[in-house]
Design an enzyme around this catalytic site. Structure first.
Site, PDB file in Angstrom:
ATOM      1  N   LYS A  52      21.192  21.341 -59.312  1.00  0.00           N
ATOM      2  CA  LYS A  52      19.657  21.917 -58.701  1.00  0.00           C
ATOM      3  C   LYS A  52      19.756  22.712 -60.977  1.00  0.00           C
ATOM      4  O   LYS A  52      18.555  22.817 -61.307  1.00  0.00           O
ATOM      5  CB  LYS A  52      19.538  22.448 -58.126  1.00  0.00           C
ATOM      6  CG  LYS A  52      19.998  21.682 -57.081  1.00  0.00           C
ATOM      7  CD  LYS A  52      19.552  22.215 -55.706  1.00  0.00           C
ATOM      8  CE  LYS A  52      19.592  20.920 -54.350  1.00  0.00           C
ATOM      9  NZ  LYS A  52      20.133  21.767 -52.926  1.00  0.00           N
ATOM     10  N   GLN A  96      20.369  27.788 -49.708  1.00  0.00           N
ATOM     11  CA  GLN A  96      21.348  26.251 -49.941  1.00  0.00           C
ATOM     12  C   GLN A  96      21.784  25.935 -48.267  1.00  0.00           C
ATOM     13  O   GLN A  96      21.833  27.057 -48.222  1.00  0.00           O
ATOM     14  CB  GLN A  96      22.649  26.433 -50.937  1.00  0.00           C
ATOM     15  CG  GLN A  96      23.132  24.818 -50.552  1.00  0.00           C
ATOM     16  CD  GLN A  96      22.736  23.424 -51.383  1.00  0.00           C
ATOM     17  OE1 GLN A  96      21.373  23.424 -51.622  1.00  0.00           O
ATOM     18  NE2 GLN A  96      23.153  22.281 -50.774  1.00  0.00           N
ATOM     19  N   ASP A 119      11.512  23.876 -50.010  1.00  0.00           N
ATOM     20  CA  ASP A 119      12.745  21.917 -49.665  1.00  0.00           C
ATOM     21  C   ASP A 119      12.032  21.139 -48.408  1.00  0.00           C
ATOM     22  O   ASP A 119      12.442  20.546 -48.357  1.00  0.00           O
ATOM     23  CB  ASP A 119      13.721  23.268 -48.719  1.00  0.00           C
ATOM     24  CG  ASP A 119      15.593  22.404 -49.215  1.00  0.00           C
ATOM     25  OD1 ASP A 119      15.356  21.548 -50.429  1.00  0.00           O
ATOM     26  OD2 ASP A 119      15.813  23.778 -49.325  1.00  0.00           O
TER      27      ASP A 119
HETATM   28  N1  GUN Z   1      22.257  21.055 -47.790  1.00  0.00           N
HETATM   29  C1  GUN Z   1      21.787  19.733 -48.374  1.00  0.00           C
HETATM   30  N2  GUN Z   1      21.369  19.241 -48.408  1.00  0.00           N
HETATM   31  C2  GUN Z   1      20.412  20.314 -48.574  1.00  0.00           C
HETATM   32  C3  GUN Z   1      18.728  20.296 -49.365  1.00  0.00           C
HETATM   33  O1  GUN Z   1      18.528  19.623 -49.329  1.00  0.00           O
HETATM   34  N3  GUN Z   1      18.337  21.651 -49.488  1.00  0.00           N
HETATM   35  C4  GUN Z   1      18.573  22.951 -49.001  1.00  0.00           C
HETATM   36  N4  GUN Z   1      18.508  23.658 -49.329  1.00  0.00           N
HETATM   37  N5  GUN Z   1      20.116  22.855 -48.419  1.00  0.00           N
HETATM   38  C5  GUN Z   1      20.884  21.569 -48.154  1.00  0.00           C
END
Ligand code: GUN
Length: 292
Positions: A52, A96, A119
């Site tokens: 990311k 995350q 998110d």
């Molecule tokens: N863990 C797995 N997928 C995601 C996501 O799209 N965002 C976040 N913050 N954690 C995740």
């Protein structure tokens, strides 16, 4: 059979965003800034967060990675979130998941300022999504909607079976595809660990979204000819023939299912890259306060 090339489409989207940012900045606008909080050293989470951050650099966003040890307390994490909530330079941020067991995930997600929740996990944003109001859509479902749209796959009136009911993928996916919208208007069935006669249900599907978290769960005998397959799963499966000692597998047995499918996402290179592209898109929307 056509491969739904998430890598290519995500690169197209990133190029579009980069163009947009360049134009914004040339008019004196501020560069979008995404922050990510990672707690602990989970291998997969570290890989995702780094991807990311790297994607931000590539398209000209600012990014900040806040790397916290796994013994971070809930209180400390909530304080960090508060700092980001009030930092005017940060347009959006993510925490995350998964978090270490001693931290209450719901409490953490509820602490994020909904206007910076790129998110789309805060209850305010989930509620807005469910009510068809403009908001941040969770990146993986948003990416799947975009992929279906860009490949012009007909969803209106189609039978969609979503495998899994997670808050991150299955649940929002089922909401979005049943809505009156692009890549929507579908008849959606959600199946999960307590569902009965699973195969009978998947055999009726025109489109399957597999997000159940079990590697190679969906096999060729469970789907009909010309089915469209979206594979959200990604697991490391031990493989002695690989240098790394493992290979990446989806929730779909590609070998047997791809023989019947009209369209299918590969793993890797399908849904994963789309998730990152849509997170960047949400960050741009946060910068512009211009939700769709
Ligand atoms: N863990 C797995 N997928 C995601 C996501 O799209 N965002 C976040 N913050 N954690 C995740």
């Amino acid at each position: 059979m056509t491969i739904l090339d998430g890598k290519k489409v995500s690169n197209d989207i990133k190029d579009e965003i980069a163009e947009h940012v360049k134009a914004m900045v040339s008019k004196g606008g501020k560069v979008p800034h995404l922050a990510a909080i990672l707690v602990g050293t989970d291998g997969a989470s570290m890989t995702y967060v780094n991807a990311k951050v790297k994607a931000c650099e590539r398209i000209g966003f600012n990014s900040t990675l806040i790397d916290l040890p796994d013994y971070t307390t809930e209180e400390e994490l909530l304080q960090k979130i508060d700092q980001l909530n009030t930092d005017n330079d940060i347009d959006g941020f993510i925490v995350q998941l998964p978090l270490p067991k001693h931290i209450d995930e719901q409490k953490v997600l509820m602490a994020v300022n909904p206007d910076k929740d790129v998110d789309g996990f805060h209850p305010t944003n989930v509620g807005k999504m469910a009510l068809d109001l403009p908001t941040f859509l969770p990146a993986t479902p948003y990416g799947i909607m975009e992929l279906l749209e860009r490949y012009q796959i007909e969803t209106s009136g189609k039978n969609v079976v979503v495998l899994g009911r997670s808050h991150i993928v299955g649940r929002p996916m089922s909401i979005l595809m049943s809505q009156k919208r692009k890549a929507g208007d579908a008849t959606v069935t959600v199946v999960h660990s307590r569902s009965k006669n699973l195969k009978e249900i998947t055999l009726e599907a025109d489109i399957v979204v597999a997000a159940i978290g079990i590697s190679e769960f969906l096999t060729g005998d469970m789907v009909k000819e010309d089915v469209v397959i979206i594979d959200v799963g990604i697991t490391r499966v031990p493989d002695a023939t690989k240098k790394t000692g493992y290979r990446l597998a989806g929730d779909v047995e590609f070998e047997s299912v791809s023989k019947k499918a009209s369209y299918i996402t590969p793993v890797p290179g399908g849904v994963g890259p789309m998730t990152i592209a849509m997170l960047l898109k949400n960050t741009l929307l946060a910068r512009e306060r211009n939700l769709q």
